[in-house]
Scaffold this active site. Structure first.
Site, PDB file in Angstrom:
ATOM      1  N   LYS A 270       4.162  13.599 -29.801  1.00  0.00           N
ATOM      2  CA  LYS A 270       5.037  13.956 -28.667  1.00  0.00           C
ATOM      3  C   LYS A 270       4.750  13.055 -27.466  1.00  0.00           C
ATOM      4  CE  LYS A 270       5.916  17.823 -25.424  1.00  0.00           C
ATOM      5  NZ  LYS A 270       5.660  19.252 -25.121  1.00  0.00           N
ATOM      6  N   ASP A 275       7.021  16.559 -18.075  1.00  0.00           N
ATOM      7  CA  ASP A 275       7.738  17.770 -18.495  1.00  0.00           C
ATOM      8  C   ASP A 275       7.875  18.728 -17.314  1.00  0.00           C
ATOM      9  OD1 ASP A 275       8.842  19.920 -19.760  1.00  0.00           O
ATOM     10  OD2 ASP A 275       7.045  20.465 -20.917  1.00  0.00           O
ATOM     11  N   LYS A 282       9.773  24.638 -14.684  1.00  0.00           N
ATOM     12  CA  LYS A 282       8.430  25.217 -14.622  1.00  0.00           C
ATOM     13  C   LYS A 282       8.098  25.592 -13.175  1.00  0.00           C
ATOM     14  CE  LYS A 282       6.167  22.588 -18.352  1.00  0.00           C
ATOM     15  NZ  LYS A 282       5.811  23.723 -19.210  1.00  0.00           N
ATOM     16  N   ASP A 293       1.819  15.277 -20.955  1.00  0.00           N
ATOM     17  CA  ASP A 293       2.602  15.787 -22.081  1.00  0.00           C
ATOM     18  C   ASP A 293       2.961  14.690 -23.098  1.00  0.00           C
ATOM     19  OD1 ASP A 293       3.475  18.164 -23.158  1.00  0.00           O
ATOM     20  OD2 ASP A 293       5.469  18.078 -22.238  1.00  0.00           O
ATOM     21  N   ASP A 352      12.533  24.179 -21.681  1.00  0.00           N
ATOM     22  CA  ASP A 352      11.111  23.830 -21.555  1.00  0.00           C
ATOM     23  C   ASP A 352      10.424  23.756 -22.927  1.00  0.00           C
ATOM     24  OD1 ASP A 352       8.763  23.158 -20.341  1.00  0.00           O
ATOM     25  OD2 ASP A 352       8.286  25.174 -19.609  1.00  0.00           O
ATOM     26  N   GLU A 354      10.848  21.691 -25.159  1.00  0.00           N
ATOM     27  CA  GLU A 354      11.494  20.402 -25.458  1.00  0.00           C
ATOM     28  C   GLU A 354      10.736  19.593 -26.505  1.00  0.00           C
ATOM     29  OE1 GLU A 354       9.331  20.794 -23.198  1.00  0.00           O
ATOM     30  OE2 GLU A 354       8.078  19.013 -23.360  1.00  0.00           O
ATOM     31  N   ARG A 356       9.359  20.380 -29.375  1.00  0.00           N
ATOM     32  CA  ARG A 356       9.828  20.603 -30.748  1.00  0.00           C
ATOM     33  C   ARG A 356      11.191  19.963 -30.992  1.00  0.00           C
ATOM     34  NH1 ARG A 356       9.158  26.925 -29.697  1.00  0.00           N
ATOM     35  NH2 ARG A 356       7.557  25.989 -28.381  1.00  0.00           N
TER      36      ARG A 356
HETATM   37  N1  BES Z   1       4.369  20.815 -22.511  1.00  0.00           N
HETATM   38  C1  BES Z   1       4.492  22.214 -22.599  1.00  0.00           C
HETATM   39  C2  BES Z   1       3.265  22.899 -23.197  1.00  0.00           C
HETATM   40  C3  BES Z   1       2.000  22.821 -22.399  1.00  0.00           C
HETATM   41  C4  BES Z   1       1.648  23.823 -21.538  1.00  0.00           C
HETATM   42  C5  BES Z   1       1.138  21.772 -22.588  1.00  0.00           C
HETATM   43  C6  BES Z   1       0.452  23.760 -20.844  1.00  0.00           C
HETATM   44  C7  BES Z   1      -0.059  21.708 -21.891  1.00  0.00           C
HETATM   45  C8  BES Z   1      -0.394  22.719 -21.028  1.00  0.00           C
HETATM   46  C9  BES Z   1       5.678  22.595 -23.470  1.00  0.00           C
HETATM   47  O1  BES Z   1       6.738  21.711 -23.456  1.00  0.00           O
HETATM   48  C10 BES Z   1       6.193  23.895 -22.962  1.00  0.00           C
HETATM   49  O2  BES Z   1       6.606  23.939 -21.844  1.00  0.00           O
HETATM   50  N2  BES Z   1       6.142  24.916 -23.799  1.00  0.00           N
HETATM   51  C11 BES Z   1       6.568  26.197 -23.422  1.00  0.00           C
HETATM   52  C12 BES Z   1       7.280  26.816 -24.611  1.00  0.00           C
HETATM   53  C13 BES Z   1       8.003  28.082 -24.308  1.00  0.00           C
HETATM   54  C14 BES Z   1       9.168  27.832 -23.391  1.00  0.00           C
HETATM   55  C15 BES Z   1       8.480  28.681 -25.607  1.00  0.00           C
HETATM   56  C16 BES Z   1       5.360  27.031 -23.036  1.00  0.00           C
HETATM   57  O3  BES Z   1       4.307  26.890 -23.640  1.00  0.00           O
HETATM   58  O4  BES Z   1       5.474  27.809 -22.093  1.00  0.00           O
HETATM   59 ZN    ZN Z   2       6.228  19.710 -23.017  1.00  0.00          ZN
HETATM   60 ZN    ZN Z   3       8.102  22.084 -21.879  1.00  0.00          ZN
END
Ligand code: BES
Ligand code: ZN
Ligand code: ZN
Length: 505
Positions: A270, A275, A282, A293, A352, A354, A356
């Protein structure tokens, strides 16, 4: 920093180092033998330095003595290795990491590390060289600060002073392999630490091209957003739409030989250079951290460079979808439905989630290389940070053999993996009313929901998903890793690929 070896003959003549570091187990007998060897090293008595005598050898504890006015000896540092019965290879990385920091703080340029071979009988000579070099090199990294005053690294040369070697070349090979790998880990850490305005998809793509041009047997190809559109990568493009930085899919291929047909491993990383969450924005607090990210992408680039330098006998294809995830008038909106390269339609309920979405099309694309294994690596979910913290990556997989190899590689490198299930039962969570699947679950088991989504895009090919959201960035400094980007995944992958190559040749 150069790392050399020196093997004791009858005495230590020829090793011209005035500063000596010695690792000491928590045992009076061993300590006495270390102190005796130090005296032989300097051909000088140190028996009057009481503080060395008081040192116990507790893990990570250090004691230093300076000898001002002596011609042959500037100083000694002892570092504790703890109970000899609990010894493991990671302790050598840790004490070596501490060694680097101590020497640097003391502004020492040249030093030796005393290795009393008989204390390390439980590990191979290769592993001793490898782990000490790893600890030193990983510890030497600091992000090139964008400030007017820059910290300096003093150490230019460290010699492993070995009492007795079966074959000094074993140590040397361990060291040189560690240098090949850890230089790439530090390269990746620099990319990951760089802020999003200094590390755009274009800059990462240029870095990948540079690596391909400077290391033999690596090829690099870039898929632009226009080309991705022609190919039908609607899932990838749904994330790129909100950003005006041109998105790229970077393909790196390491092929050690054109003659023999080797098995292929595809690594998909990734590469979200920032992000923000997109329209599902966020919160502001900690949003700045989302420059990391792209740590999965950096791990893939570093791995390809490292395995090419080691000339491992396995073909490795790296695929890195690189983009920003930003809100905009043109950005994807929650509820939008897109068609992925696989043909499956996706309802995007949260922009968010994104990672996947961009990985899905790249996993499908990876199938074109006919891989024997696909491993994706991503800072995918906050839920993984909650579950495992920074000490293990989340591992989800459809294949026992791959899990076993990754476990072994993880224990060996101390980049440990911990399994979570991807049972069919979890599939219900990502069913959509209006498309084939949706990009989020119901809020429970968030890390698994991410993996279940990815699993839909690998057909039956042996696959592993590694969630490095917790390991890629560490908040507390550790004996050989500073706070910040850890470069997590590269040492794991290199060890995994060498085990995989051994199994498949
Ligand atoms: N990049 C984030 C995940 C992340 C969070 C990485 C904290 C490092 C530290 C990812 O893209 C994300 O935002 N995931 C969401 C998924 C949710 C919306 C299902 C998350 O983990 O909140
Ligand atoms: Zn992310
Ligand atoms: Zn995200």
């Amino acid at each position: 920093m150069k790392i050399n070896t020196f093997q004791k003959k009858n005495n230590w003549k020829g090793v011209k180092k005035n500063y000596l570091v010695a690792f000491v187990f928590d045992s009076p007998k061993i300590k006495d033998s270390v102190l005796a060897e130090i005296e032989r090293f300097f051909s000088q008595s140190i028996s009057n330095t009481k503080i060395l005598k008081d040192f116990t050898g507790e893990v990570g504890k250090t004691i230093s003595v300076n000898f001002t006015g002596s011609k042959s000896i500037d100083g000694i540092t002892l570092i504790g290795l703890g109970d000899i019965n609990k010894f493991n290879i990671d302790l050598l990385r840790r004490v070596s990491g501490i060694t680097y920091r101590e020497l640097n703080e003391k502004k020492i340029k040249i030093a030796a590390i005393l290795i009393i071979s008989e204390h390390f009988k439980s590990v191979s000579e290769y592993e001793i060289g490898e782990s000490i070099a790893e600890g030193l090199i990983l510890s030497s990294f600091s992000y090139t600060l964008q400030t007017s005053s820059k910290p300096e690294n003093s150490i230019s040369e460290i010699t492993l002073a070995i009492t007795e070697a079966k074959n000094i070349k074993n140590y040397q090979k361990g060291i040189s392999d560690a240098v090949s790998v850890c230089e790439q880990v530090n390269m990746a850490r620099e990319l990951i630490s760089s802020p999003a305005n200094h590390m755009t998809p274009t800059i990462i793509a240029n870095k990948a091209k540079f690596i391909a041009s400077s290391i033999p047997r690596i090829k690099c190809k870039i898929i632009t957003a226009d080309e991705a559109k022609k190919k039908g990568m609607g899932s990838f493009l749904s994330v790129t739409k909100g950003s005006s930085e041109p998105a790229k899919i970077i393909i790196l291929e390491y092929n050690p030989t054109a003659m023999r047909k080797l098995k292929t491993v595809a690594l998909v990383g990734k590469g979200v250079t920032f992000d923000s969450g997109g329209i599902s924005l966020k919160p502001a607090k900690d949003m700045h951290k989302m420059k990391y990210d792209m740590a999965g992408g950096a791990a893939v680039i570093g791995t390809i460079a490292a395995v090419a330098r080691l000339k491992l006998p396995v073909r490795v294809v790296g695929i890195i979808p690189a983009t920003e995830n930003l809100p905009d008038g043109k950005a994807t909106k929650p509820g939008d439905i897109v068609k992925s390269l696989s043909g499956k339609t996706i309802e995007i309920q949260n922009t968010d989630a994104e990672g996947r979405l961009i990985l899905a099309d790249c996993l499908t694309y990876a199938l074109r290389f006919k891989p024997s294994a696909i491993i994706d690596i991503a800072t995918l979910t906050g839920a993984c940070v909650i579950a495992l913290g920074s000490h293990a990556m989340g591992m989800m997989s459809n294949n026992e053999k791959l899990k076993k190899l990754l476990n072994e590689a993880g224990n060996n490198t101390h980049e440990r993996v911990w399994e979570l299930p991807v049972w069919d039962d979890y599939f219900d969570d990502i069913k959509s009313d209006v498309a084939d699947i949706k990009n989020i679950g119901d809020g429970s088991a968030g890390t698994i929901a991410g993996a279940m989504f990815l699993k839909q895009f690998v057909d039956e090919v042996p696959w592993v998903h590694l969630d490095i959201a917790g390991t890629a960035w560490i908040e507390k400094k550790h004996d050989y890793l500073a706070r910040g980007a850890s470069g997590s995944g590269i040492r794991l992958f290199v060890k995994f690929l060498s085990l995989f190559a051994k199994d498949n040749n």
